[in-house]
Write an enzyme that holds these catalytic residues in place. Sequence first.
Site, PDB file in Angstrom:
ATOM      1  N   HIS A  69     -26.352 -59.394 -40.034  1.00  0.00           N
ATOM      2  CA  HIS A  69     -24.998 -58.809 -39.982  1.00  0.00           C
ATOM      3  C   HIS A  69     -24.721 -58.492 -38.507  1.00  0.00           C
ATOM      4  O   HIS A  69     -24.711 -57.343 -38.087  1.00  0.00           O
ATOM      5  CB  HIS A  69     -24.961 -57.547 -40.843  1.00  0.00           C
ATOM      6  CG  HIS A  69     -23.587 -57.023 -41.128  1.00  0.00           C
ATOM      7  ND1 HIS A  69     -22.466 -57.403 -40.426  1.00  0.00           N
ATOM      8  CD2 HIS A  69     -23.153 -56.131 -42.058  1.00  0.00           C
ATOM      9  CE1 HIS A  69     -21.411 -56.764 -40.913  1.00  0.00           C
ATOM     10  NE2 HIS A  69     -21.801 -55.991 -41.912  1.00  0.00           N
ATOM     11  N   ARG A 111     -15.245 -52.069 -44.561  1.00  0.00           N
ATOM     12  CA  ARG A 111     -15.247 -51.950 -43.105  1.00  0.00           C
ATOM     13  C   ARG A 111     -15.184 -53.283 -42.368  1.00  0.00           C
ATOM     14  O   ARG A 111     -14.378 -53.458 -41.451  1.00  0.00           O
ATOM     15  CB  ARG A 111     -16.525 -51.228 -42.615  1.00  0.00           C
ATOM     16  CG  ARG A 111     -16.433 -49.754 -42.517  1.00  0.00           C
ATOM     17  CD  ARG A 111     -17.789 -49.184 -42.820  1.00  0.00           C
ATOM     18  NE  ARG A 111     -18.141 -49.583 -44.177  1.00  0.00           N
ATOM     19  CZ  ARG A 111     -17.743 -48.918 -45.252  1.00  0.00           C
ATOM     20  NH1 ARG A 111     -17.082 -47.819 -45.128  1.00  0.00           N
ATOM     21  NH2 ARG A 111     -18.035 -49.347 -46.477  1.00  0.00           N
ATOM     22  N   THR A 112     -16.049 -54.197 -42.743  1.00  0.00           N
ATOM     23  CA  THR A 112     -16.175 -55.406 -41.921  1.00  0.00           C
ATOM     24  C   THR A 112     -14.895 -56.232 -41.972  1.00  0.00           C
ATOM     25  O   THR A 112     -14.399 -56.699 -40.950  1.00  0.00           O
ATOM     26  CB  THR A 112     -17.398 -56.234 -42.376  1.00  0.00           C
ATOM     27  OG1 THR A 112     -18.502 -55.358 -42.496  1.00  0.00           O
ATOM     28  CG2 THR A 112     -17.714 -57.324 -41.388  1.00  0.00           C
ATOM     29  N   LYS A 130     -13.437 -72.803 -58.004  1.00  0.00           N
ATOM     30  CA  LYS A 130     -13.252 -74.133 -58.625  1.00  0.00           C
ATOM     31  C   LYS A 130     -14.350 -75.093 -58.180  1.00  0.00           C
ATOM     32  O   LYS A 130     -14.310 -76.269 -58.492  1.00  0.00           O
ATOM     33  CB  LYS A 130     -11.892 -74.709 -58.213  1.00  0.00           C
ATOM     34  CG  LYS A 130     -10.703 -73.860 -58.552  1.00  0.00           C
ATOM     35  CD  LYS A 130      -9.440 -74.527 -57.991  1.00  0.00           C
ATOM     36  CE  LYS A 130      -8.368 -73.507 -57.762  1.00  0.00           C
ATOM     37  NZ  LYS A 130      -7.332 -74.012 -56.841  1.00  0.00           N
ATOM     38  N   ARG A 169     -17.994 -63.701 -44.690  1.00  0.00           N
ATOM     39  CA  ARG A 169     -19.113 -63.017 -45.372  1.00  0.00           C
ATOM     40  C   ARG A 169     -19.440 -63.809 -46.627  1.00  0.00           C
ATOM     41  O   ARG A 169     -18.539 -64.238 -47.344  1.00  0.00           O
ATOM     42  CB  ARG A 169     -18.731 -61.587 -45.747  1.00  0.00           C
ATOM     43  CG  ARG A 169     -19.764 -60.943 -46.657  1.00  0.00           C
ATOM     44  CD  ARG A 169     -19.528 -59.478 -46.851  1.00  0.00           C
ATOM     45  NE  ARG A 169     -19.859 -58.734 -45.641  1.00  0.00           N
ATOM     46  CZ  ARG A 169     -19.893 -57.397 -45.590  1.00  0.00           C
ATOM     47  NH1 ARG A 169     -19.596 -56.692 -46.656  1.00  0.00           N
ATOM     48  NH2 ARG A 169     -20.200 -56.785 -44.469  1.00  0.00           N
TER      49      ARG A 169
END
Length: 306
Positions: free
Chosen positions: A129, A51-52, A80, A101
Amino acid sequence: MRHLMSPLDFSVEELNELLDLANDIEANPQKYANACTGKKLATLFFEPSTRTRLSHEAAMLNLGGSVLGFSSADSSSASKGETVSDTARMVSCYADIIAMRHPKEGAPMVASRYSSVPIINAGDGGHQHPTQTLTDLLTIRSIGGRLDNLTIGLCGDLKFGRTVHSLIHALVRYNNIKFVLISPEELRLPGYIRKDVLDKGNVPYEEVERLEDAIPKLDVLYMTRVQKERFFNEEDYIRMKDFYILDAKKMELAPENMMVLHPLPRVNEIAVEVDDDPRAAYFKQAQYGVYVRMALILTLLGIQVS
Ligand code: CP
């Protein structure tokens, strides 16, 4: 330049303006269809999301902009050893705004110190959030008509559930808000929120374990998933994961106008049979997430549409 790290980054007045804008976008999508022509959103997702990430991308596409990014740390140079600060510095050369995120609390905040474009915290570990909170506020206000005089039940994993933490921070600023915190002992709301936000602000709340006891007095029931990815061992997760299951029988105890929200994804905590109940608002909630993220992108980019 403004970033969004926490719902507290916006005053109540600014939040209300943002929600008004989101409602206008919902009502008049064509008006905003070219508002971000030539602008780019980068989605930097070091943790899984449906969703986000996709609603941020849909939001920018709906505004006439374009999107780039990655959906896992493995497919970025983080694998890396590149630091979040270097990644932010690089990507701010490629995009006008970034949604990030990350599994580590505070990573988007670090990124914001090195980025030359606005950063949106799209979820940082078990911390915050804020765009989910904007979604939740828009849903509650659009369906219920108000953000004050509410009794809100927060149910499930209140310890690791970042959506709950952000929502509490945002809602305590409205009048006459009461919380019913419904969780097993092991998944209680962390002390730093109970004491520093609820107790200090004299916000009324009670903690209960049985959902059946709480449900008759609620205006909003906010269900949450047990956050498997934050548990240190699988045994504890398995013991907790089905602690709450909202089903049609429990919904019989709920007030006629109670709204059921869930940030999603759900696992077992809401039975599929509840989806057809008119009080189930969680899919509509996901749809509101696009409108509010459109409003957020416009606001952070300082774009006004008349
Ligand atoms: N609500 C939410 O954050 O969902 P995703 O994890 O799918 O983005």
